[in-house]
Enzyme design. Sequence first.
Site, PDB file in Angstrom:
ATOM      1  N   THR A 138       0.909  -1.024   0.014  1.00  0.00           N
ATOM      2  CA  THR A 138      -0.085  -0.338   0.026  1.00  0.00           C
ATOM      3  C   THR A 138       1.014   1.113   0.071  1.00  0.00           C
ATOM      4  O   THR A 138       2.075   1.092  -0.018  1.00  0.00           O
ATOM      5  CB  THR A 138      -0.762   0.051   1.397  1.00  0.00           C
ATOM      6  OG1 THR A 138      -0.025   0.303   2.369  1.00  0.00           O
ATOM      7  CG2 THR A 138      -1.570  -1.313   1.355  1.00  0.00           C
ATOM      8  N   CYS A 139       0.305   2.402   0.329  1.00  0.00           N
ATOM      9  CA  CYS A 139       1.160   3.711   0.134  1.00  0.00           C
ATOM     10  C   CYS A 139       1.800   3.725   1.394  1.00  0.00           C
ATOM     11  O   CYS A 139       2.880   4.365   1.410  1.00  0.00           O
ATOM     12  CB  CYS A 139       0.396   4.674  -0.205  1.00  0.00           C
ATOM     13  SG  CYS A 139      -1.055   5.029   0.623  1.00  0.00           S
ATOM     14  N   ASN A 140       1.552   2.947   2.380  1.00  0.00           N
ATOM     15  CA  ASN A 140       2.440   3.027   3.736  1.00  0.00           C
ATOM     16  C   ASN A 140       3.263   1.704   3.995  1.00  0.00           C
ATOM     17  O   ASN A 140       3.863   1.937   4.933  1.00  0.00           O
ATOM     18  CB  ASN A 140       1.492   3.518   4.783  1.00  0.00           C
ATOM     19  CG  ASN A 140       1.006   4.705   4.611  1.00  0.00           C
ATOM     20  OD1 ASN A 140       1.756   5.736   4.180  1.00  0.00           O
ATOM     21  ND2 ASN A 140       0.037   4.874   5.362  1.00  0.00           N
TER      22      ASN A 140
ATOM     23  N   MET B 125     -11.061  21.315   0.881  1.00  0.00           N
ATOM     24  CA  MET B 125     -11.900  20.954   2.172  1.00  0.00           C
ATOM     25  C   MET B 125     -13.174  21.086   1.989  1.00  0.00           C
ATOM     26  O   MET B 125     -13.973  20.612   2.426  1.00  0.00           O
ATOM     27  CB  MET B 125     -11.336  21.696   3.366  1.00  0.00           C
ATOM     28  CG  MET B 125     -10.045  20.537   4.035  1.00  0.00           C
ATOM     29  SD  MET B 125      -9.642  21.448   5.479  1.00  0.00           S
ATOM     30  CE  MET B 125      -8.584  22.714   5.334  1.00  0.00           C
ATOM     31  N   ALA B 126     -13.463  22.647   1.794  1.00  0.00           N
ATOM     32  CA  ALA B 126     -15.017  23.030   1.645  1.00  0.00           C
ATOM     33  C   ALA B 126     -15.699  22.059   0.443  1.00  0.00           C
ATOM     34  O   ALA B 126     -16.935  21.474   0.944  1.00  0.00           O
ATOM     35  CB  ALA B 126     -14.917  24.382   1.409  1.00  0.00           C
TER      36      ALA B 126
ATOM     37  N   GLN C 129      -7.525  -3.869   1.468  1.00  0.00           N
ATOM     38  CA  GLN C 129      -6.130  -4.063   0.754  1.00  0.00           C
ATOM     39  C   GLN C 129      -5.528  -5.285   1.121  1.00  0.00           C
ATOM     40  O   GLN C 129      -4.732  -6.027   0.038  1.00  0.00           O
ATOM     41  CB  GLN C 129      -4.942  -2.858   1.251  1.00  0.00           C
ATOM     42  CG  GLN C 129      -5.608  -1.563   0.413  1.00  0.00           C
ATOM     43  CD  GLN C 129      -4.976  -0.260   1.194  1.00  0.00           C
ATOM     44  OE1 GLN C 129      -4.539  -0.445   2.364  1.00  0.00           O
ATOM     45  NE2 GLN C 129      -4.764   0.787   0.323  1.00  0.00           N
TER      46      GLN C 129
ATOM     47  N   GLY D 120     -17.475  30.903  -1.421  1.00  0.00           N
ATOM     48  CA  GLY D 120     -16.135  30.499  -1.661  1.00  0.00           C
ATOM     49  C   GLY D 120     -15.693  28.964  -2.269  1.00  0.00           C
ATOM     50  O   GLY D 120     -16.648  28.251  -2.844  1.00  0.00           O
TER      51      GLY D 120
ATOM     52  N   GLN E 134      -9.551   1.313   5.146  1.00  0.00           N
ATOM     53  CA  GLN E 134      -9.116   0.874   3.767  1.00  0.00           C
ATOM     54  C   GLN E 134      -8.346  -0.505   3.806  1.00  0.00           C
ATOM     55  O   GLN E 134      -8.179  -1.312   3.030  1.00  0.00           O
ATOM     56  CB  GLN E 134      -8.341   1.584   2.863  1.00  0.00           C
ATOM     57  CG  GLN E 134      -9.433   2.797   2.234  1.00  0.00           C
ATOM     58  CD  GLN E 134      -9.605   3.950   3.155  1.00  0.00           C
ATOM     59  OE1 GLN E 134      -9.218   4.292   4.106  1.00  0.00           O
ATOM     60  NE2 GLN E 134     -10.567   4.766   2.678  1.00  0.00           N
TER      61      GLN E 134
ATOM     62  N   GLU F  44      -8.368   3.599  10.202  1.00  0.00           N
ATOM     63  CA  GLU F  44      -8.735   3.850   8.696  1.00  0.00           C
ATOM     64  C   GLU F  44      -9.332   2.621   8.086  1.00  0.00           C
ATOM     65  O   GLU F  44      -8.500   1.417   8.387  1.00  0.00           O
ATOM     66  CB  GLU F  44      -7.699   4.515   8.097  1.00  0.00           C
ATOM     67  CG  GLU F  44      -6.329   3.937   7.858  1.00  0.00           C
ATOM     68  CD  GLU F  44      -6.269   2.871   6.600  1.00  0.00           C
ATOM     69  OE1 GLU F  44      -7.082   3.236   5.729  1.00  0.00           O
ATOM     70  OE2 GLU F  44      -5.104   2.205   6.512  1.00  0.00           O
TER      71      GLU F  44
END
Lengths: 430, 273
Positions: free
Chosen positions: A59-61, A203-204, A130, A199, A126, A124
């Site tokens: 995984t990415c980690n 995040m918004a 995986q 705006g 995910q 988390e």
Amino acid sequence: MSDLEIDIKKTDIILAGLNHKTAPIELRERIAFSQEDILRALDVLGNQPAINEITVISTCNRVEALMVVQDKVEAVENVKQFSSELKNVPVSIFDESFYVHIGDEAVRHIFRVASSLDSMMIGEPQILGQVKAAYLTSTQKKTSGVILNRLMHRAFFVAKRIRTETGIGDHAVSISYAAIELCKKIFGSLTDKKALLAGAGEMAELAVEHLIRNKAGDIIVANRTFERGLELAGRFNGYAIKFDEITEYLKTVDIVISSTGAQNFIITRDQVKSVMRIRKNRPLFFIDIAVPRDIDPEINRLNNAYVYDIDNLQDVISENIEDRNRESVKGDRIVDEAVINFRKWCESLKAVPTIVALRKKFDAIAEAEIKKTFKSLNKLSADEKNAINIMINSLINKILHDPTIFLKRNGFMGDSAKYIDITKKLFNLN
Amino acid sequence: MNIVILFTILFYLFGTAGYFAYLFLQKNYMQKWGFFFISAGFLCNCLIICFGYIKSGWFPAQNLRETLFIAGWAVSGIFIILHHKFNLRILGIYAAPLVFAVIMAASLIPDSGGAIKDISNSFWLISHILVILSGDAALAMACGAGVFYLIQEHAIKTKKRGFFFKRLPSLELLDSTGYFCIVLGFTFITIGLITGLVYAKVVWGRFWGWDPKEVWSVITWFLYAALLHQRLTVGWRGRKAAIMAIIGFAAVLFTFFGVNFILGGHHEEFTKW
């Protein structure tokens, strides 16, 4: 049973690799395996004589190989060599970040990984998917066997148990999600709640997407540049308004998400105060993600109006992370329990070769004795001989039944090595 | 009879324990057990009232002991209705100990027996008592929802999420439950006041006698009428409505107990011992 005979005593479960705790992102991205890389790894490493079973998780980690091996040193060397050649990275560069867990530690590690206790963001969701995908690949490539199958299924079970019995997955750990959770604490259901996005910003926009997923009503977009507003509104299936129409729309919307570059407050206390009367005090929730702030914090003092700025949301998240860390202690307790149970299972496997040897010895004695007997009784018909054979066989089965059960079960009570040893000496097996 | 009272108390006690376990440990089966025990207690509570009726031949609301048994019955009945309508589990934290305390108090009061008049079985009197007490029970629940609303609103406003934040539901659910309770309670006490007036006319030949309890009942009625009016016209909701629900219930309590103990009046014998 014959598969297991292949020297189960000598095999070890080991886990080798690197993760976000040992390797910086620059290194992890150089080593990370793609799906093709994993398939290749299973092909090449799965055929090494030192490695019986293998699963590769990337995984990415983390990049980790979980293996059942004949020879620990050689297996680890194989993995390092293979990664180095595949990724064109000298071993010396990742050697320091590379860890090897053996036996219980390997089992514990894979349990913790699957349960998301070892993740960068604890809880988390995910990672379990995986790990499952990685395992599926190894079953398709037939590089997982009796031990890995059992181990991985235990890992999935442990992960599920930890998720339901502890709070490691509870509560938001991202700004946008924390905002949505607060919305739910105020409005209950978000169905048909109208939202105004003032705006723009990552995040918004993420928060708006969460709202849409929760079946929120109209999404109204106000932007200084009307075109940009139109574009965003198109993405969210809402509609755009002019920036100075905001006050008017405060009468009808329920949630305001603000993320403009304005230097001053774009919505003031007096504005909201007059609007609340027209709204008949229906609650109004302001999520202010902008720095400097867009929403006058004094608005929070009005009845039925709530303001959360980015710092408030950050505080919520830190609290939630602390909660998760606290819960992870409970998770580790469940892992410990599972590791012990798995060890017992492995030990019960170790009794299998002894049981087989015992059985072989009895069979051999019976065969020799039958031969002698048949020689002296040469008038026996085929049927009669067969009946004697069957009788001998069931005699052996009956005699060996209790010792077999004892040896197998003993693995679950500890000290199986002692009894296996006694059995061997008693029957002179070797 | 005594064994039924004992079982009622035990069921309500177990219900309370279930809800408190749920409050601290947050396991769903705990509140399910809590609800089960409250329901069982409700059935036993029905039996207490039925036996009381069979034993004396009068509707059992002759003294404070009997009145409290009916009050407890009404509280658990209203709670069961609310549970099905809103599934507001946390309300059990308030309702279960309340009903337990009411029934416990009732059982501790000696059974003195009031001065029974042959008018006690009048339809108007029985409906007056049942409806008024059900109304009071609904208003008690509104007060509970109001308290929870204030706690939760405080947590959200001050951004200090304490013990209750994740345990309490959304403000919207608390507010609408409170509103529903007040509408229900207000309807009941309105009907209750009317039946009371009719009863007074039948017995004393007059609708209104400036009895302290009558006066306080009307004051309470006006409080809730004002609250509902404000909600419908200018939208008194949320915090203000919650505070009003609590003040209103204080008035209800005073009308129920205070008037009898302090001011006297013709309701005396029903709620005195």
